[in-house]
Design a protein around this motif. Sequence first.
Motif, mmCIF file in Angstrom:
data_model
loop_
_atom_site.group_PDB
_atom_site.id
_atom_site.type_symbol
_atom_site.label_atom_id
_atom_site.label_comp_id
_atom_site.label_asym_id
_atom_site.label_seq_id
_atom_site.Cartn_x
_atom_site.Cartn_y
_atom_site.Cartn_z
ATOM 1 N N THR B 227 0.862 -1.187 0.000
ATOM 2 C CA THR B 227 0.000 0.000 0.000
ATOM 3 C C THR B 227 0.901 1.241 0.000
ATOM 4 O OG1 THR B 227 -0.038 0.322 2.385
ATOM 5 C CG2 THR B 227 -1.674 -1.219 1.456
ATOM 6 N N ALA B 228 0.254 2.388 -0.098
ATOM 7 C CA ALA B 228 1.014 3.646 -0.141
ATOM 8 C C ALA B 228 1.857 3.830 1.114
ATOM 9 C CB ALA B 228 0.065 4.823 -0.324
ATOM 10 N N LYS B 229 1.449 3.193 2.207
ATOM 11 C CA LYS B 229 2.227 3.335 3.463
ATOM 12 C C LYS B 229 3.531 2.549 3.411
ATOM 13 C CE LYS B 229 -1.526 4.296 6.692
ATOM 14 N NZ LYS B 229 -2.692 4.042 5.796
ATOM 15 N N ASP B 230 3.540 1.476 2.577
ATOM 16 C CA ASP B 230 4.741 0.636 2.492
ATOM 17 C C ASP B 230 5.777 1.218 1.537
ATOM 18 O OD1 ASP B 230 3.330 -1.281 4.023
ATOM 19 O OD2 ASP B 230 2.314 -1.924 2.177
ATOM 20 N N ILE B 231 5.340 2.158 0.731
ATOM 21 C CA ILE B 231 6.220 2.714 -0.309
ATOM 22 C C ILE B 231 6.613 4.126 0.126
ATOM 23 C CG2 ILE B 231 6.289 3.450 -2.736
ATOM 24 C CD1 ILE B 231 4.251 1.161 -3.286
ATOM 25 N N GLN B 232 7.919 4.400 0.128
ATOM 26 C CA GLN B 232 8.376 5.706 0.637
ATOM 27 C C GLN B 232 8.101 6.835 -0.353
ATOM 28 O OE1 GLN B 232 10.177 2.831 1.203
ATOM 29 N NE2 GLN B 232 9.494 2.940 3.332
ATOM 30 N N TRP B 233 8.351 6.585 -1.628
ATOM 31 C CA TRP B 233 8.298 7.683 -2.593
ATOM 32 C C TRP B 233 7.507 7.287 -3.843
ATOM 33 C CZ3 TRP B 233 10.040 11.109 0.542
ATOM 34 C CH2 TRP B 233 11.105 10.791 1.414
ATOM 35 N N ALA B 234 6.812 8.261 -4.426
ATOM 36 C CA ALA B 234 6.021 7.962 -5.623
ATOM 37 C C ALA B 234 6.255 9.025 -6.691
ATOM 38 C CB ALA B 234 4.541 7.885 -5.284
ATOM 39 N N VAL B 235 6.390 8.553 -7.922
ATOM 40 C CA VAL B 235 6.587 9.451 -9.071
ATOM 41 C C VAL B 235 5.481 9.151 -10.081
ATOM 42 C CG1 VAL B 235 8.083 10.023 -11.013
ATOM 43 C CG2 VAL B 235 9.094 9.498 -8.773
ATOM 44 N N PHE B 236 4.730 10.176 -10.438
ATOM 45 C CA PHE B 236 3.708 10.016 -11.478
ATOM 46 C C PHE B 236 4.045 10.950 -12.627
ATOM 47 C CE2 PHE B 236 1.783 9.234 -7.340
ATOM 48 C CZ PHE B 236 1.343 7.930 -7.508
ATOM 49 N N HIS B 237 3.613 10.562 -13.811
ATOM 50 C CA HIS B 237 3.816 11.463 -14.944
ATOM 51 C C HIS B 237 3.267 12.840 -14.586
ATOM 52 C CE1 HIS B 237 4.103 13.304 -18.747
ATOM 53 N NE2 HIS B 237 2.789 13.367 -18.929
ATOM 54 N N MET B 238 3.977 13.893 -15.049
ATOM 55 C CA MET B 238 3.671 15.266 -14.611
ATOM 56 C C MET B 238 3.354 16.180 -15.791
ATOM 57 S SD MET B 238 6.900 15.641 -11.992
ATOM 58 C CE MET B 238 7.982 14.423 -12.683
ATOM 59 N N PRO B 239 2.151 16.141 -16.344
ATOM 60 C CA PRO B 239 1.815 17.068 -17.427
ATOM 61 C C PRO B 239 1.666 18.489 -16.904
ATOM 62 C CG PRO B 239 -0.102 15.765 -16.839
ATOM 63 C CD PRO B 239 1.041 15.210 -16.044
ATOM 64 N N ASN B 240 1.399 18.616 -15.608
ATOM 65 C CA ASN B 240 1.347 19.906 -14.922
ATOM 66 C C ASN B 240 1.600 19.613 -13.449
ATOM 67 O OD1 ASN B 240 -1.211 19.165 -13.676
ATOM 68 N ND2 ASN B 240 -2.073 19.478 -15.733
ATOM 69 N N PRO B 244 -0.208 15.047 -10.963
ATOM 70 C CA PRO B 244 0.469 13.996 -10.194
ATOM 71 C C PRO B 244 0.068 14.006 -8.719
ATOM 72 C CG PRO B 244 2.012 15.737 -10.835
ATOM 73 C CD PRO B 244 0.752 15.973 -11.589
ATOM 74 N N LEU B 245 -0.201 15.208 -8.172
ATOM 75 C CA LEU B 245 -0.602 15.266 -6.761
ATOM 76 C C LEU B 245 -1.968 14.603 -6.588
ATOM 77 C CD1 LEU B 245 0.470 18.916 -5.712
ATOM 78 C CD2 LEU B 245 1.738 16.758 -5.467
#
Lengths: 382, 354, 128
Positions: B227-240, B244-245
């Motif tokens: 889950t998101a709690k187990d993962i320290q960092w996240a990168v999503f494609h950023m068109p603006n 991504p947020l």
Amino acid sequence: MRDVAVIGIGITKFGELWWQNLRELYVEAALKAIKDAGVDHLDSMYVGCMTSGLFCAQEHLGSLMADYLGQKHLPAYRIESACASGGLAFRLGYIEVASGMSDIVLVGGVEKMLTGADATFALASAADQEYEAFHGNTFPGLYAMIAKAHMTKYGTTREQMAAVAVKSHDNGSKNPNAQFPLKISKEMVLNATPVADPLGLFDCSPVSDGAAAVILCPVELAKKYTDTIIKVIGSGAATSTIALHQRDDITFLDAVYQAGKRAYEVAGLKPEDIDFAEVHDCFTIAEICCIEALGFCEVGQGGPFSEAGNTALDGKVPINTSGGLKSKGHPVGATGVAQIVELVEQLRGSAGERQVKNAKRGLAQNMGGSGGSSVVHILEVQ
Amino acid sequence: MAVGIIGYGAYVPRYRIKAEEIAAQWGDDPEVIKRGLLLYEKTVPNQDEDTVTIAYQAAKYALVRAGIDPREIGAIYIGSESHPYAVKPSGTIVAEALGMTPEIHIADYEFACKAGAEAMFVCYSHVKSGNMRYAMAIGADTSQGAPADALEYSAAAGGSAFIFGADEDKIIAEVLYTYSFTTDTPDFWRREHEMYPQHGGRFTGEPAYFKHVVSAGRNIMEMAGLTAKDIQWAVFHMPNGKFPLRAGQKLGFKKEQIEPGWVVPWQGNTYSGASPNGLTATLDSAAKPGDLILMVSFGSGAGSDSFIFRVTERINEVRDMVPKLWDLIHGRKFYLTYGQYAKFRGKIHLNPDV
Amino acid sequence: MIVPRHYKEMPQRYRLQGNRCKACGKVFLPPRLVCPCGSEDLEDYSLSWKGKILSYTIIRTPPTQFKYQKPYAVAIVELEGGGTVQCQVTDTSLEEVEIGKEVEIVFRKIFSEGEAGIHCYGYKCRVV
């Protein structure tokens, strides 16, 4: 080796000559020289031209010029050494006569630059195409780099360079064949449109059309045509690296030094024995570096030496009495021959308003590229 | 067999244009752009820069961090939607300049903003299959938005390069999982011979970006049992800055987990180099040995490739070997006027030479 | 058409592949068959990507191929470990270009041949 004399000279007006093409320019100068000498035939001909291929899409100038000069079957050679093409053609004509191979030789130089071709691009072919021109450098740019280095190393100033241009225009204003026979002020030079920092428009010689020609023959034979024997007493040529950045010291024109040294040796003279000189002032900094390399002043002192008036018509050693490339114009292939024409005018005492007093020995120095080649001749009136 | 990134590097040009400068040209309110899209300024390629030179510089940095002989690399794949040639590969130029030729497999990829990530996917697969020892993936772009289009505020220049390998002692970020989610969704396109792309406006949101990014993110986490709690960092494609947020929020990530790779407000959208630059920026700043990083790319058309990486001890050895992306973004920069920008980007109709 | 000429120079333009005289140590780009010292014993040598400016100019009247890049600086750069090159100074304000400045070599597009010809890549430098 036989002694060689210059017995005839011819020159066109230099400038934007829209109503004359390459062959007409050449033939005009050549005919004037033939008439001036009074010869009734030619044994051979040398044509100095830098890049008629890029400017006019025309090569094979030996044939073209002999044909249009009405000299079908004449052996004719086209000589190229960038802006030193004319000077080098003169040296080869001199060698041919001296060797005994021919008696009467015409040496001409020509360039038709105002043809719509990109002159900056065409002239850049005299640099290292793949390692200088490829990177967008130009001839003003190469000499500007020499100027920057000279300013840094010796403290040469833009004002000193401007003094060279002002002096050349003073002389050129007295030359009816000059492209820009007008006097200019130091302020005009300093405030001119920048071309390649630190050089502005008035630090640069112009783009010009024009041609010049001379007739050479053995001194013995010359007496048949004239009482004023003008003898070639020194000739020297040399090369250096074509690319400026591969030279050990870019502020010192070593090819000019070497060519000068050889000419002085042949003549048995020193720089102080020279009464006046035509030097290759394609840019103001070039004149400064040339007079240093030729020994007219100390290395590094060309700027102050010029600013102090030593190179003026009434100075210690008048330089570029014709107006030089700067004011007279610089049809590149014609320049080296035009320098000889000026020397002869001065030695004959026919230079009019720009006549140097007691002119007995003159030196002409022609240069190719950023100093990749140079030719020096010393002429003396007997 | 562990397979992962053994070298990485990023590059962005020194030139920038501010949102205010673009807004002034077209009569927009810059505050709306800055607040609404979270875009402040973007990188602009110098006149002598293109996808090839950007890819080259990123690849050069990646090679320094990997410390391997370039001739050992079996493949180079450059993903971009702004390859300098319509026909003629970018990869051959970069490979030749870096001394990787001639025994190398080369292909140029294009899938809108996903092309860099798909190059990563293929490079990873090559190494994992044992087909080659090392493979280099690059996402780089010098993207263009049409004048006066909202995309003009975002379309930027930059890219990242990643060398994949299986040498245990060299791995910086091990690939734990990969996943792809792709459909035919025409949200954004550029026809042959057209200078600028077209897009579907709000259609680019829910049915395109969010559907693919959130699905690719959710499904890879399910696959991994994380889950998101187990993962320290996240990168999503950023068109603006905003998308991504919001995608992260939908998957349970906090802004702080996204921020180390959230370069878009100051860099712009580097298209094929967008999520790759997000990953590089995260590795360059926040990532610590043992951390997990989720990366989800997005390419219009449309698809997402997602990855989960585990960072190794080696990150501390290689991080400072070459300039870091955040330092390039906030370092020496030159601001352009709109006129200069239009000239740099070839937006001015010039007289042909005769 | 510049293709065959440019292709031939690619090792020099892409990778600064030159050579060095084993007799006197002088470094050349492009490589030479004969050293000015007279020796024909030269070895392959890749020039350094770091150096300093020996002299420079700012071109304000460029040839046609460079006309939209003006004004731009061109410099003579002395590279660490030997050899000199002439190249443009990019990514740098013109006021910053000075003799003695330290620069790094970067890989850039030098020009494109007309509207439809190839892109010619090679080395430039920029102030560090």
